[in-house]
Design a protein around this motif. Structure first.
Motif, mmCIF file in Angstrom:
data_model
loop_
_atom_site.group_PDB
_atom_site.id
_atom_site.type_symbol
_atom_site.label_atom_id
_atom_site.label_comp_id
_atom_site.label_asym_id
_atom_site.label_seq_id
_atom_site.Cartn_x
_atom_site.Cartn_y
_atom_site.Cartn_z
ATOM 1 N N VAL A 1 5.020 -9.024 17.605
ATOM 2 C CA VAL A 1 4.239 -8.056 17.847
ATOM 3 C C VAL A 1 3.735 -7.612 18.925
ATOM 4 N N SER A 2 4.098 -5.983 18.532
ATOM 5 C CA SER A 2 3.885 -5.337 19.424
ATOM 6 C C SER A 2 2.942 -3.961 19.255
ATOM 7 N N VAL A 3 2.166 -4.164 20.231
ATOM 8 C CA VAL A 3 0.922 -2.664 20.611
ATOM 9 C C VAL A 3 1.192 -1.687 20.915
ATOM 10 N N ASP A 4 1.733 -0.781 20.386
ATOM 11 C CA ASP A 4 2.340 0.648 20.988
ATOM 12 C C ASP A 4 1.597 1.480 21.030
ATOM 13 N N GLU A 5 1.981 1.868 21.970
ATOM 14 C CA GLU A 5 1.185 3.069 22.775
ATOM 15 C C GLU A 5 0.838 4.213 22.180
ATOM 16 N N GLY A 6 -0.286 5.138 22.465
ATOM 17 C CA GLY A 6 -0.816 6.268 21.181
ATOM 18 C C GLY A 6 -2.099 5.557 20.622
ATOM 19 N N GLU A 7 -2.416 7.045 19.841
ATOM 20 C CA GLU A 7 -3.972 6.475 18.906
ATOM 21 C C GLU A 7 -3.880 5.589 18.441
ATOM 22 N N ALA A 8 -5.243 5.202 17.751
ATOM 23 C CA ALA A 8 -5.231 4.543 16.896
ATOM 24 C C ALA A 8 -5.366 4.952 15.325
ATOM 25 N N PHE A 9 -4.710 4.373 14.237
ATOM 26 C CA PHE A 9 -4.945 5.610 12.711
ATOM 27 C C PHE A 9 -5.980 5.219 12.305
ATOM 28 N N ALA A 10 -6.925 6.297 11.609
ATOM 29 C CA ALA A 10 -8.638 6.519 11.711
ATOM 30 C C ALA A 10 -8.104 6.422 9.754
ATOM 31 N N LEU A 11 -8.980 5.453 9.259
ATOM 32 C CA LEU A 11 -9.010 5.727 7.734
ATOM 33 C C LEU A 11 -10.300 6.623 7.393
ATOM 34 N N THR A 12 -10.552 8.169 7.067
ATOM 35 C CA THR A 12 -11.000 8.671 6.213
ATOM 36 C C THR A 12 -11.633 9.085 4.800
ATOM 37 N N ALA A 13 -12.342 10.054 4.230
ATOM 38 C CA ALA A 13 -11.909 9.514 2.888
ATOM 39 C C ALA A 13 -10.799 10.631 2.781
ATOM 40 N N ASP A 14 -10.390 11.399 3.432
ATOM 41 C CA ASP A 14 -9.337 12.015 2.568
ATOM 42 C C ASP A 14 -7.910 10.808 2.466
ATOM 43 N N SER A 15 -8.148 9.888 3.282
ATOM 44 C CA SER A 15 -6.968 8.753 3.562
ATOM 45 C C SER A 15 -5.825 8.289 2.224
ATOM 46 N N THR A 16 -4.422 8.142 1.928
ATOM 47 C CA THR A 16 -3.937 8.499 0.833
ATOM 48 C C THR A 16 -3.096 6.979 0.801
ATOM 49 N N ILE A 17 -3.481 6.478 -0.261
ATOM 50 C CA ILE A 17 -2.120 5.393 -0.238
ATOM 51 C C ILE A 17 -1.004 5.819 -1.329
ATOM 52 N N ALA A 18 0.134 6.062 -0.661
ATOM 53 C CA ALA A 18 1.281 6.708 -0.751
ATOM 54 C C ALA A 18 2.298 5.427 -1.570
ATOM 55 N N LEU A 19 2.791 5.197 -2.692
ATOM 56 C CA LEU A 19 3.653 4.758 -3.187
ATOM 57 C C LEU A 19 5.259 4.736 -3.220
ATOM 58 N N VAL A 20 6.352 3.852 -2.491
ATOM 59 C CA VAL A 20 7.483 4.210 -2.659
ATOM 60 C C VAL A 20 8.334 3.302 -2.963
ATOM 61 N N THR A 21 9.350 3.454 -4.271
ATOM 62 C CA THR A 21 8.769 2.515 -5.054
ATOM 63 C C THR A 21 10.586 2.887 -5.654
ATOM 64 N N PRO A 22 11.478 1.358 -5.544
ATOM 65 C CA PRO A 22 12.346 1.810 -6.947
ATOM 66 C C PRO A 22 12.252 1.300 -8.128
ATOM 67 N N GLU A 23 13.346 2.571 -9.342
ATOM 68 C CA GLU A 23 12.687 2.007 -10.605
ATOM 69 C C GLU A 23 12.755 0.970 -11.028
#
Ligand code: TNX
Length: 574
Positions: free
Chosen positions: A32-54
């Protein structure tokens, strides 16, 4: 030397343990490493993207749905699933990256840790979760859940916490130590309705366990329908009237084929394989009360609901073996058919038998189970059989290294002899030492119910052991040649004593039993997560103080989820 000691500690801490980094992740990931930079904010506009081979799309889509439910319930966000959009902000990307070395079979053996491996990166505009197989994606989803605030575990919509629904920027790569990570539920002594089994599955899968072992039969009850032998449930699943108020009025104390299928399907949705156990030749009074063919005089035994073990076994004399074989053929065919997974657990514990009976029973059961293409699992006494089918797993439930010097004596040595015999016959081991992994044991003298025959098991004792060195023989040497002899670890919840200690004898009314969910919650939390970390995380990455700190953070998730956990006094939970 004081300085040297300090330096040594500092170095060991740096190299040997993953510091908690304030993230509260259980089980602790490999890296595990904690990275520099801002957190990810989950909002009503967030999406779940699926990348998958056939070909793998349905499984990846399913993981996406699970994630949408985990993150959507408390936030109230309806997170849509769709294809990835380059440069899209607020996207949680779930990506299956096939790897020729990693072969996953939904109904295959749990023998490859790589199918559960994943990589997770979180930054301010994206979350990317990658794995070579769908189970890895699902395990990664459990980690991602833990990065969001505890309120996200609530079953009802919550206001966003002060800092928002955010997850810190991190990079995680993770793979389990053991491929088989089980949780057993004793539904025979107490019946767990389907909803309660699902709750148990939820608990276990949150901590990345992948096998659900169901102890389906015992002296006190037979819980799975066998079409061709309706007596087993018509008689064997019924209980005394005090245990079954309004008996017969729509109350059932076994799983119908439909209900059992629902359990198997739900476990599958959480990437858990069901391991059904039909215990024998001991722990079989419910079957013997249902079928005269299992007793030597052909007369069914009386039904039994008391707390004793070591009761009369199935009559497995040479003369009665055709009856026993017929019983096993019918039962195991039915159970094999209801379980798509690769395992059949045949039990084999606590079966004091006349000479030859145990071997007769084991030989027949092994042959029939193998004939259905199943891999056999047995309690460690199964190792005393004359032969074991290839691939057999033996589950060690004796005490561990902590108690052996105290208890000592022939009984524990005999346990080790069984294990050594099984290893010599080519079996591998599942580690369930009773003084570490038996969640029906009291934590301490204040636990209101539970047993103590193996030990009282504090959180630290449930956590602080190494499966690889737990089976030390009396001469101080481990019976294990090496870690490759171990398939994994399993945590167990028996239910033979799930009523308050204030009652000195078997209760006489259902009201005196603690409801099963309440019993399970209290006994599982906080110890189930401890054993889950033993099974998942490398020994070098684990330390009790670090675990305890992470668990204090995790505990607010249990509260948010409505789990009745045990605030054990040896941890400062504030
Ligand atoms: C031993 S572990 C048993 C069970 C009991 C349990 C209670 C094992 C294989 N047998 O029958 O429920 O202890 O702790």
């Amino acid at each position: 030397t004081a300085l040297a000691a300090t330096l040594l500690t500092a170095c060991t801490a740096e190299e040997g343990t993953v510091p908690s980094l304030g993230l509260g992740l259980v089980p602790v990931p490999s890296d595990v490493s904690v990275d520099e930079g801002e957190a990810f904010a989950l909002t009503a506009d967030s999406t779940i993207a699926l990348v998958t081979p056939e070909g793998m799309a349905p499984d990846v889509h399913h993981v996406g749905e699970e994630l949408a439910a985990y993150l959507g319930t408390a936030t109230g966000f309806e997170l849509p699933l769709g294809p990835a959009v380059d440069g899209a902000a607020g996207e949680i990307r779930i990506e299956l990256v096939p790897d020729a070395e990693v072969a996953w079979d939904r109904n295959g053996l749990l023998d490859d840790p790589a199918v559960d491996a994943y990589e997770l990166t979180v930054d301010d505009d994206q979350v990317v979760l990658k794995a070579a197989a769908p189970p890895g994606l699902f395990r990664g989803v459990q980690t991602l859940r833990q990065l969001f605030p505890p309120e996200i575990e609530s079953a009802t919509v919550q206001e966003a916490p002060a800092g928002g629904w955010t997850a810190p920027a991190v990079t995680i790569t993770d793979e389990p130590r053991f491929a088989y990570r089980g949780a057993m539920l004793d539904v025979a002594r107490r019946f767990y309705p389907v909803e309660s089994v699902k709750r148990f599955i939820d608990h276990a899968s949150t901590y990345k366990l992948n096998a659900l072992h169901l102890h389906l039969t015992d002296d006190q009850g037979w819980r799975i329908a066998v079409d061709a032998l309706p007596e087993l449930t018509e008689i064997g699943s019924t209980t005394q009237e005090w245990w079954e108020p309004g008996s017969g009025e729509g109350e059932r104390w076994y799983y119908t084929a439909e209900e059992y299928a629902e359990i198997v399907a739900y476990a599958g949705e959480k990437f858990m394989t069901v391991v059904p156990e039909i215990d024998g030749p001991g722990h079989t009074l419910a079957a013997q009360a249902s079928l005269g063919s299992l007793t030597c005089d052909g007369v069914p035994t009386a039904q039994y609901w008391g707390p004793e073990v070591n009761n009369p076994v199935v009559c497995s004399s040479d003369e009665n073996m055709s009856n026993v074989r017929a019983f096993l053929q019918t039962v195991l065919a039915s159970v094999a058919g209801q379980n798509p997974g690769p395992y059949l657990h045949l039990g084999g514990d606590e079966a004091p038998s006349p000479p030859g009976w145990y071997e007769n029973y084991a030989e027949a059961a092994n042959e029939i189970a193998t004939g259905h293409g199943k891999t056999v699992i047995g309690w460690h006494q199964w190792g005393g059989a004359e032969a074991l089918p290839p691939g057999t797993l033996i589950q060690y439930w004796g005490v561990g290294e902590r108690l052996r010097p105290i208890i000592g004596g022939e009984a524990t040595n005999a346990d080790l002899v069984d294990v050594q015999d099984a290893l010599d016959l080519g079996a591998r081991l599942i580690m369930s030492p009773a003084d570490r992994t038996y969640l029906d044991m009291k934590y301490d003298q204040d636990t209101p119910f539970g047993l103590e025959w193996a030990a009282q098991i504090t959180l630290e004792e449930a956590y602080d052991w190494d499966p690889a060195t737990e089976l030390t023989s009396p001469d101080g040497k481990s019976v294990l040649a090496d870690e490759s002899d171990m398939a994994g670890v399993e945590v167990l919840l028996w239910s033979d004593r799930s009523y308050p200690d204030s009652l000195t004898d078997v209760p006489q009314s259902l009201d005196e039993f603690v409801p099963v969910d309440q019993y399970a919650d209290l006994m599982l939390f906080p110890r189930l997560p401890a054993t889950a970390e033993v099974a998942w995380s490398d020994q070098a990455d684990r330390s009790y103080p670090d675990f305890r700190d992470r668990l204090v953070q995790v505990s607010s998730r249990w509260t948010a989820a409505g789990i009745g956990w045990n605030e054990v006094s040896d941890v400062d939970w504030t």
